[in-house]
Design an enzyme around this catalytic site. Structure first.
Site, PDB file in Angstrom:
ATOM      1  N   GLY A  67       2.009  -8.500   5.219  1.00  0.00           N
ATOM      2  CA  GLY A  67       1.551  -9.857   4.983  1.00  0.00           C
ATOM      3  C   GLY A  67       2.643 -10.885   5.208  1.00  0.00           C
TER       4      GLY A  67
ATOM      5  N   ASN B  85      -4.423   5.651  16.738  1.00  0.00           N
ATOM      6  CA  ASN B  85      -3.115   5.814  16.113  1.00  0.00           C
ATOM      7  C   ASN B  85      -3.108   7.149  15.376  1.00  0.00           C
ATOM      8  OD1 ASN B  85      -1.251   5.621  13.774  1.00  0.00           O
ATOM      9  ND2 ASN B  85      -0.840   3.566  14.519  1.00  0.00           N
TER      10      ASN B  85
ATOM     11  N   ASN C  69       5.801  -1.687  11.554  1.00  0.00           N
ATOM     12  CA  ASN C  69       4.971  -1.272  10.426  1.00  0.00           C
ATOM     13  C   ASN C  69       5.372  -2.044   9.171  1.00  0.00           C
ATOM     14  OD1 ASN C  69       3.187   0.332   8.815  1.00  0.00           O
ATOM     15  ND2 ASN C  69       3.567   2.095  10.132  1.00  0.00           N
TER      16      ASN C  69
ATOM     17  N   PHE D 184      -1.879   8.030   4.420  1.00  0.00           N
ATOM     18  CA  PHE D 184      -2.665   8.583   5.534  1.00  0.00           C
ATOM     19  C   PHE D 184      -3.952   9.243   5.051  1.00  0.00           C
ATOM     20  CE2 PHE D 184       0.982   9.353   8.870  1.00  0.00           C
ATOM     21  CZ  PHE D 184       1.089   7.986   9.056  1.00  0.00           C
TER      22      PHE D 184
ATOM     23  N   LYS E  50       5.013   3.442  17.424  1.00  0.00           N
ATOM     24  CA  LYS E  50       5.047   2.437  16.358  1.00  0.00           C
ATOM     25  C   LYS E  50       6.226   2.702  15.445  1.00  0.00           C
ATOM     26  CE  LYS E  50       2.348  -0.174  13.088  1.00  0.00           C
ATOM     27  NZ  LYS E  50       0.987  -0.555  12.659  1.00  0.00           N
TER      28      LYS E  50
ATOM     29  N   ASN F 265       0.833  -1.193   0.000  1.00  0.00           N
ATOM     30  CA  ASN F 265       0.000   0.000   0.000  1.00  0.00           C
ATOM     31  C   ASN F 265       0.874   1.250   0.000  1.00  0.00           C
ATOM     32  OD1 ASN F 265      -0.443   1.948   2.520  1.00  0.00           O
ATOM     33  ND2 ASN F 265       0.213  -0.066   3.340  1.00  0.00           N
TER      34      ASN F 265
ATOM     35  N   ASN G 220       4.872   6.045   3.571  1.00  0.00           N
ATOM     36  CA  ASN G 220       4.124   6.716   2.510  1.00  0.00           C
ATOM     37  C   ASN G 220       3.898   8.207   2.737  1.00  0.00           C
ATOM     38  OD1 ASN G 220       3.771   4.238   1.067  1.00  0.00           O
ATOM     39  ND2 ASN G 220       2.256   3.660   2.610  1.00  0.00           N
ATOM     40  N   THR G 221       4.448   8.733   3.846  1.00  0.00           N
ATOM     41  CA  THR G 221       4.482  10.176   4.072  1.00  0.00           C
ATOM     42  C   THR G 221       5.951  10.583   4.020  1.00  0.00           C
ATOM     43  OG1 THR G 221       2.479  10.175   5.428  1.00  0.00           O
ATOM     44  CG2 THR G 221       3.974  12.046   5.674  1.00  0.00           C
TER      45      THR G 221
ATOM     46  N   SER H 190       5.240   5.172   8.961  1.00  0.00           N
ATOM     47  CA  SER H 190       4.679   4.930   7.631  1.00  0.00           C
ATOM     48  C   SER H 190       5.703   5.316   6.566  1.00  0.00           C
ATOM     49  CB  SER H 190       3.412   5.749   7.424  1.00  0.00           C
ATOM     50  OG  SER H 190       3.010   5.686   6.068  1.00  0.00           O
TER      51      SER H 190
END
Length: 347
Positions: free
Chosen positions: A260, A136, A239, A113, A210, A109, A172-173, A170
């Site tokens: 996964g 979170n 994460n 956010f 996290k 993914n 993705n930021t 994350s």
């Protein structure tokens, strides 16, 4: 259980993000499983004031906007962590941004956010009546003061959730994971601690950090030291990963965080490293690559007091949390443990 597995397979004919939206809609209509798991052997006193009916939790990302924590608790999860929420609503990255890697039982993914924002999120939490729910929180992508965003999140969520998670991991930021350095952590956690002192004492809840699984030598020890120094309850490890083990899916090269089954070994390794670095009182929650009772049990024996999963639901459906919890109870009894805590770190 069978009907929910069939529905899960049917969702695989849809675009992954559309399937997720449809799943949320079904849960809101009451179409999810009902399977509360409250076997006494599974009860966990995670921290003062934070008792879990069972240690199998739903990781954030599934319920970003705190819309379906009730149905997922009824499905058998011992706790649900909602989010990640940011102060302002944001759309996230352009679609497509969510990919099933079915051959690998994995997900990539790059959502970014996407969420409805702090006010909508806090309003839904304020209406809850039961169960253990965590919140979170993170920073907006376009924020000029990311640490300030975390302070805003802490202040608005104060007293509304059973625990809080500071998400700095994350991928993705852009630049968010830079907050994992010791100097950046000291600033972030120091400002959060300062803000907490000005808030009502009866709203104080356990707080976790996290972290990412993609850490270099020495970073585990520095992060652990910062968490201890600033009085957090513990760590959630870990994460999604930006690394790419051998994958078979045609989506293997998509950018974003991988989760996964392929994350299992890396997550286990990171848990072991953090357990070795952490003092006995620091609570560890393990996430990443957990899809069975056997794996949940292995994480507990490796030092986790609780576990979280999400990506495995894509392949097994919402009843997986209850199935894992029941299997975990059987494994504990088979090995002579009377409580989850007795098995934590047993090797």
């Amino acid at each position: 259980m069978m009907i929910h597995r069939l529905a899960t397979r049917a969702f695989h004919s849809l675009d992954p993000e559309d399937a997720h939206t449809a799943a949320l809609a079904g849960l809101k209509l009451g179409l999810g499983p009902w399977a509360l798991v409250t076997d006494p052997i599974l009860k966990v006193d995670l921290a003062p004031g934070l008792t879990l009916p069972n240690p199998v939790g739903l990781a954030p990302g599934f319920d970003k906007n705190a819309e379906v924590f009730g149905p997922m608790l009824r499905a058998g999860f011992g706790f649900v962590e909602c989010g990640t929420v940011t102060p302002k609503p944001q759309a996230g990255n352009p679609r497509p941004r969510l990919f099933r890697l079915s051959e690998d039982r994995a997900v990539i993914n790059r959502m970014g956010f996407n969420n409805d924002g702090l006010e909508a999120f806090a309003g839904r939490l304020a209406g809850r009546r039961w169960g253990v729910v965590g919140a979170n929180f993170g920073a907006n992508k376009d924020s000029d003061d990311r640490v300030g965003d975390y302070v805003i999140g802490l202040t608005r969520l104060w007293g509304l959730a059973d625990y809080l998670t500071v998400n700095i991991s994350s991928p993705n930021t852009p630049g968010l994971r830079a907050l994992q350095t010791r100097a950046a952590l000291d600033e972030l956690l120091g400002r959060l601690a300062e803000a907490a002192l000005a808030l009502p004492a009866d709203g104080r809840r356990p707080m976790f950090l996290k972290v990412a699984p993609d850490l270099e030598d020495g970073e585990v020890e520095q992060i652990t030291a910062a968490v201890v120094a600033h009085g957090l309850t513990g760590l959630i490890v870990a994460n999604t990963t930006v690394s790419r083990p051998s994958l078979r899916s045609r989506h293997a090269e998509e950018t974003g965080g991988l989760s996964g089954a392929p994350l299992t070994d890396l997550s286990r390794e990171m848990l072991t490293r953090f357990r070795a670095a952490a003092p006995p009182g620091l609570v560890l929650i393990s996430a990443g690559g957990i899809g069975s009772g056997a794996e949940a049990y292995a994480r507990i024996r490796a030092g986790a007091s609780a576990v979280q999963l999400y990506s495995a639901l894509v392949y097994e459906g919402p009843g997986l949390g209850a199935a894992i919890a029941r299997d975990l109870a059987r494994r504990l009894r088979a090995d002579g443990f009377k409580t989850v805590q007795a098995a934590v770190g047993a090797g």
